[in-house]
Scaffold this motif. Structure first.
Motif, PDB file in Angstrom:
ATOM      1  N   LEU A  30      68.023  85.787  42.425  1.00 48.28           N
ATOM      2  CA  LEU A  30      68.818  84.674  42.947  1.00 48.28           C
ATOM      3  C   LEU A  30      69.054  84.792  44.445  1.00 48.28           C
ATOM      4  N   LEU A  31      69.346  86.013  44.887  1.00 50.16           N
ATOM      5  CA  LEU A  31      69.580  86.229  46.311  1.00 50.16           C
ATOM      6  C   LEU A  31      68.319  85.979  47.130  1.00 50.16           C
ATOM      7  N   VAL A  32      67.172  86.412  46.619  1.00 48.86           N
ATOM      8  CA  VAL A  32      65.910  86.160  47.328  1.00 48.86           C
ATOM      9  C   VAL A  32      65.632  84.676  47.417  1.00 48.86           C
ATOM     10  N   GLY A  33      65.804  83.968  46.339  1.00 48.95           N
ATOM     11  CA  GLY A  33      65.583  82.520  46.352  1.00 48.95           C
ATOM     12  C   GLY A  33      66.524  81.802  47.298  1.00 48.95           C
ATOM     13  N   LEU A  34      67.799  82.242  47.291  1.00 54.62           N
ATOM     14  CA  LEU A  34      68.765  81.634  48.215  1.00 54.62           C
ATOM     15  C   LEU A  34      68.385  81.901  49.661  1.00 54.62           C
ATOM     16  N   GLY A  35      67.920  83.138  49.934  1.00 55.70           N
ATOM     17  CA  GLY A  35      67.510  83.465  51.299  1.00 55.70           C
ATOM     18  C   GLY A  35      66.330  82.633  51.758  1.00 55.70           C
ATOM     19  N   MET A  36      65.349  82.462  50.873  1.00 54.40           N
ATOM     20  CA  MET A  36      64.190  81.640  51.224  1.00 54.40           C
ATOM     21  C   MET A  36      64.596  80.190  51.460  1.00 54.40           C
ATOM     22  N   SER A  37      65.528  79.706  50.662  1.00 52.87           N
ATOM     23  CA  SER A  37      65.999  78.331  50.852  1.00 52.87           C
ATOM     24  C   SER A  37      66.684  78.167  52.206  1.00 52.87           C
ATOM     25  N   MET A  38      67.471  79.171  52.592  1.00 55.47           N
ATOM     26  CA  MET A  38      68.147  79.104  53.885  1.00 55.47           C
ATOM     27  C   MET A  38      67.148  79.128  55.040  1.00 55.47           C
ATOM     28  N   VAL A  39      66.075  79.930  54.900  1.00 55.82           N
ATOM     29  CA  VAL A  39      65.036  79.974  55.933  1.00 55.82           C
ATOM     30  C   VAL A  39      64.364  78.619  56.082  1.00 55.82           C
ATOM     31  N   VAL A  40      64.025  78.005  54.944  1.00 55.67           N
ATOM     32  CA  VAL A  40      63.388  76.684  54.979  1.00 55.67           C
ATOM     33  C   VAL A  40      64.322  75.643  55.580  1.00 55.67           C
ATOM     34  N   LEU A  41      65.603  75.719  55.184  1.00 58.47           N
ATOM     35  CA  LEU A  41      66.580  74.769  55.731  1.00 58.47           C
ATOM     36  C   LEU A  41      66.746  74.943  57.234  1.00 58.47           C
ATOM     37  N   ALA A  42      66.791  76.190  57.704  1.00 60.19           N
ATOM     38  CA  ALA A  42      66.937  76.439  59.138  1.00 60.19           C
ATOM     39  C   ALA A  42      65.724  75.936  59.916  1.00 60.19           C
ATOM     40  N   MET A  47      63.306  71.832  63.485  1.00 57.82           N
ATOM     41  CA  MET A  47      62.291  70.802  63.724  1.00 57.82           C
ATOM     42  C   MET A  47      62.952  69.457  63.971  1.00 57.82           C
ATOM     43  N   LEU A  48      63.993  69.134  63.203  1.00 55.65           N
ATOM     44  CA  LEU A  48      64.704  67.877  63.401  1.00 55.65           C
ATOM     45  C   LEU A  48      65.379  67.835  64.764  1.00 55.65           C
ATOM     46  N   ALA A  49      65.990  68.964  65.163  1.00 57.48           N
ATOM     47  CA  ALA A  49      66.644  69.019  66.476  1.00 57.48           C
ATOM     48  C   ALA A  49      65.634  68.830  67.607  1.00 57.48           C
ATOM     49  N   GLN A  50      64.467  69.458  67.469  1.00 58.80           N
ATOM     50  CA  GLN A  50      63.426  69.298  68.483  1.00 58.80           C
ATOM     51  C   GLN A  50      62.922  67.865  68.534  1.00 58.80           C
ATOM     52  N   LEU A  51      62.796  67.248  67.365  1.00 55.34           N
ATOM     53  CA  LEU A  51      62.348  65.855  67.319  1.00 55.34           C
ATOM     54  C   LEU A  51      63.349  64.932  67.992  1.00 55.34           C
ATOM     55  N   LEU A  52      64.635  65.146  67.715  1.00 53.75           N
ATOM     56  CA  LEU A  52      65.671  64.321  68.337  1.00 53.75           C
ATOM     57  C   LEU A  52      65.745  64.559  69.840  1.00 53.75           C
ATOM     58  N   GLN A  53      65.576  65.816  70.255  1.00 52.83           N
ATOM     59  CA  GLN A  53      65.574  66.135  71.680  1.00 52.83           C
ATOM     60  C   GLN A  53      64.411  65.470  72.397  1.00 52.83           C
TER      61      GLN A  53
END
Length: 225
Positions: A30-42, A47-53
């Motif tokens: 569970l912790l590994v999956g949560l960590g991977m999800s956080m990496v993908v979210l970050a 990418m969204l911030a760069q696009l908006l910039q």
């Protein structure tokens, strides 16, 4: 025997007699999956911030180009009519340029980043106080002259959104018979107020619609040919 098999089956055994084990996700998984999800979210957020910039910078550059182009169009519109006079065919019929918009203080004058000229707006042949025009840079803003004495200058650009950095004039002259034709190359440069690396330059050559007699030879044209 049938009763005992049913009991064994109900106790968690399969039909062939082997034990059946219930398994689920471990805490580590569970912790590994949560960590991977956080990496993908970050990564997605970055990418969204760069696009908006990038979109914001492109929008700012578009506004800067529009403002500089509008200022250059205003200069070209007024400069084309430099030294215009009503009924020029009659007032400038001789070789001597003697009207109020052809020589003297109303002649086309370039002084550094400043240009001055007259324009017979009401076509009465007289130099009225609101018929002295010109352009200059002051405190990184483009200004237009709207009065002779005292001089009145009005801002055409705002340094808060467009920081003007250069305004250059180059006058070209050509003698055509007893007339002198002229055209002026205008070059303007500006930058984003808070970022000197985002700079823009535009230029345009403006043909003056009003030729002037070659006597006296226009000072702005330099030595007579």
């Amino acid at each position: 025997m049938a009763y005992r098999q049913a009991a064994d089956f109900g106790a968690g055994r399969t039909c062939n007699g082997s034990a059946q084990t219930q398994q689920g996700e471990t805490l580590v998984g569970l912790l590994v999956g949560l960590g991977m999800s956080m990496v993908v979210l970050a990564a997605g957020s970055q990418m969204l911030a760069q696009l908006l910039q990038g979109h914001r910078l492109a929008l700012q550059d578009s506004h800067m180009h529009h403002d500089l182009r509008s200022a250059l169009d205003t200069i070209a519109k007024e400069l084309r009519q430099a030294q215009a006079i009503g009924q020029a065919y009659r007032r400038r019929a001789t070789a001597q340029c003697a009207d109020a918009f052809c020589a003297g203080q109303a002649d086309l004058v370039v002084q550094g980043q400043r240009i001055s000229f007259g324009q017979d707006r009401n076509q009465n042949g007289l130099m009225d106080n609101n018929e002295c025009l010109g352009f200059r840079l002051r405190d990184h803003e483009l200004q237009i002259r709207t009065a002779c004495t005292p001089e009145v200058w009005t801002d055409l650009t705002d340094a808060g959104s467009l920081k003007m950095t250069g305004l250059n004039w180059q006058v070209h002259c050509e003698k055509r018979g007893r007339w002198v034709a002229r055209w002026v190359t205008v070059q303007m440069s500006a930058q984003w107020p808070s970022d000197a690396t985002r700079a823009l330059s535009l230029s345009q050559t403006v043909s003056l619609r009003n030729d002037v007699p070659d006597s006296p030879w226009p000072v702005v044209c330099g030595a007579a040919p």
